[in-house]
Design a protein around this motif. Sequence first.
Motif, PDB file in Angstrom:
ATOM      1  N   ASN A   1     -13.656 -77.196  51.599  1.00  0.00           N
ATOM      2  CA  ASN A   1     -12.792 -78.348  51.351  1.00  0.00           C
ATOM      3  C   ASN A   1     -13.376 -79.280  50.298  1.00  0.00           C
ATOM      4  N   ASP A   2     -14.690 -79.466  50.295  1.00  0.00           N
ATOM      5  CA  ASP A   2     -15.328 -80.304  49.285  1.00  0.00           C
ATOM      6  C   ASP A   2     -15.155 -79.698  47.895  1.00  0.00           C
ATOM      7  N   TYR A   3     -15.348 -78.391  47.797  1.00  0.00           N
ATOM      8  CA  TYR A   3     -15.189 -77.707  46.516  1.00  0.00           C
ATOM      9  C   TYR A   3     -13.735 -77.785  46.039  1.00  0.00           C
ATOM     10  N   LEU A   4     -12.797 -77.575  46.948  1.00  0.00           N
ATOM     11  CA  LEU A   4     -11.377 -77.680  46.590  1.00  0.00           C
ATOM     12  C   LEU A   4     -11.036 -79.085  46.109  1.00  0.00           C
ATOM     13  N   ASN A   5     -11.543 -80.099  46.786  1.00  0.00           N
ATOM     14  CA  ASN A   5     -11.290 -81.479  46.364  1.00  0.00           C
ATOM     15  C   ASN A   5     -11.840 -81.742  44.972  1.00  0.00           C
ATOM     16  N   GLY A   6     -13.027 -81.221  44.689  1.00  0.00           N
ATOM     17  CA  GLY A   6     -13.612 -81.378  43.360  1.00  0.00           C
ATOM     18  C   GLY A   6     -12.796 -80.675  42.286  1.00  0.00           C
TER      19      GLY A   6
ATOM     20  N   GLN B   1      -9.540 -72.571  41.678  1.00  0.00           N
ATOM     21  CA  GLN B   1      -8.843 -73.323  42.721  1.00  0.00           C
ATOM     22  C   GLN B   1      -7.966 -72.392  43.548  1.00  0.00           C
ATOM     23  N   ARG B   2      -7.264 -71.493  42.890  1.00  0.00           N
ATOM     24  CA  ARG B   2      -6.383 -70.552  43.585  1.00  0.00           C
ATOM     25  C   ARG B   2      -7.204 -69.607  44.466  1.00  0.00           C
ATOM     26  N   THR B   3      -8.342 -69.139  43.959  1.00  0.00           N
ATOM     27  CA  THR B   3      -9.207 -68.245  44.725  1.00  0.00           C
ATOM     28  C   THR B   3      -9.755 -68.944  45.965  1.00  0.00           C
ATOM     29  N   VAL B   4     -10.263 -70.159  45.781  1.00  0.00           N
ATOM     30  CA  VAL B   4     -10.833 -70.902  46.909  1.00  0.00           C
ATOM     31  C   VAL B   4      -9.736 -71.289  47.893  1.00  0.00           C
ATOM     32  N   TYR B   5      -8.571 -71.681  47.385  1.00  0.00           N
ATOM     33  CA  TYR B   5      -7.440 -72.013  48.251  1.00  0.00           C
ATOM     34  C   TYR B   5      -7.070 -70.805  49.116  1.00  0.00           C
ATOM     35  N   SER B   6      -6.983 -69.628  48.507  1.00  0.00           N
ATOM     36  CA  SER B   6      -6.644 -68.411  49.255  1.00  0.00           C
ATOM     37  C   SER B   6      -7.692 -68.126  50.325  1.00  0.00           C
ATOM     38  N   TYR B   7      -8.951 -68.294  49.973  1.00  0.00           N
ATOM     39  CA  TYR B   7     -10.034 -68.097  50.933  1.00  0.00           C
ATOM     40  C   TYR B   7      -9.893 -69.076  52.100  1.00  0.00           C
ATOM     41  N   ALA B   8      -9.660 -70.350  51.789  1.00  0.00           N
ATOM     42  CA  ALA B   8      -9.522 -71.375  52.825  1.00  0.00           C
ATOM     43  C   ALA B   8      -8.335 -71.078  53.729  1.00  0.00           C
TER      44      ALA B   8
ATOM     45  N   GLN C   1      -6.887 -68.122  54.331  1.00  0.00           N
ATOM     46  CA  GLN C   1      -7.145 -66.910  55.122  1.00  0.00           C
ATOM     47  C   GLN C   1      -8.121 -67.159  56.266  1.00  0.00           C
ATOM     48  N   ASN C   2      -9.045 -68.109  56.075  1.00  0.00           N
ATOM     49  CA  ASN C   2     -10.064 -68.367  57.084  1.00  0.00           C
ATOM     50  C   ASN C   2      -9.744 -69.554  57.977  1.00  0.00           C
ATOM     51  N   GLY C   3      -8.525 -70.059  57.876  1.00  0.00           N
ATOM     52  CA  GLY C   3      -8.107 -71.153  58.736  1.00  0.00           C
ATOM     53  C   GLY C   3      -8.725 -72.494  58.407  1.00  0.00           C
ATOM     54  N   HIS C   4      -9.265 -72.637  57.196  1.00  0.00           N
ATOM     55  CA  HIS C   4      -9.873 -73.904  56.780  1.00  0.00           C
ATOM     56  C   HIS C   4      -8.853 -74.867  56.192  1.00  0.00           C
ATOM     57  N   TYR C   5      -7.661 -74.371  55.943  1.00  0.00           N
ATOM     58  CA  TYR C   5      -6.637 -75.195  55.312  1.00  0.00           C
ATOM     59  C   TYR C   5      -5.291 -74.823  55.898  1.00  0.00           C
ATOM     60  N   LYS C   6      -4.535 -75.818  56.247  1.00  0.00           N
ATOM     61  CA  LYS C   6      -3.177 -75.582  56.744  1.00  0.00           C
ATOM     62  C   LYS C   6      -2.215 -76.303  55.805  1.00  0.00           C
ATOM     63  N   PRO C   7      -1.418 -75.569  55.052  1.00  0.00           N
ATOM     64  CA  PRO C   7      -0.510 -76.205  54.104  1.00  0.00           C
ATOM     65  C   PRO C   7       0.614 -76.943  54.821  1.00  0.00           C
ATOM     66  N   ALA C   8       1.224 -77.859  54.110  1.00  0.00           N
ATOM     67  CA  ALA C   8       2.380 -78.583  54.636  1.00  0.00           C
ATOM     68  C   ALA C   8       3.525 -77.602  54.854  1.00  0.00           C
ATOM     69  N   GLN C   9       4.450 -77.983  55.688  1.00  0.00           N
ATOM     70  CA  GLN C   9       5.634 -77.156  55.916  1.00  0.00           C
ATOM     71  C   GLN C   9       6.393 -76.991  54.600  1.00  0.00           C
TER      72      GLN C   9
END
Length: 84
Positions: free
Chosen positions: A9-14, A49-56, A58-66
């Motif tokens: 999440n820190d890397y994605l924010n950066g 960003q797209r790679t890290v987002y996909s990783y997050a 897939q691993n349940g680190h990020y839940k997108p908005a509806q």
Amino acid sequence: MLQDKDIVNDYLNGLNASLKSYAGYISEANNSQLRQTLVSLRNGDESRQRTVYSYALQNGHYKPAQPATPEEIQQVKTELSPGQ
């Protein structure tokens, strides 16, 4: 110790902050070589960003908005259409 989720999440924010900044830098660059370098850097960050987002995701680190409803999408299109 930082957890995987915190690091991701820190890397994605950066990356997201960098991507927002590139728009201003690119639009204000007078030098074509500088502008192209900034575009290349932005493109690389977008890819990361797209790679890290996909990783997050897939691993349940990020839940997108509806997802937006068709009505919400149409409302935004209407509001952003020229002549409105």
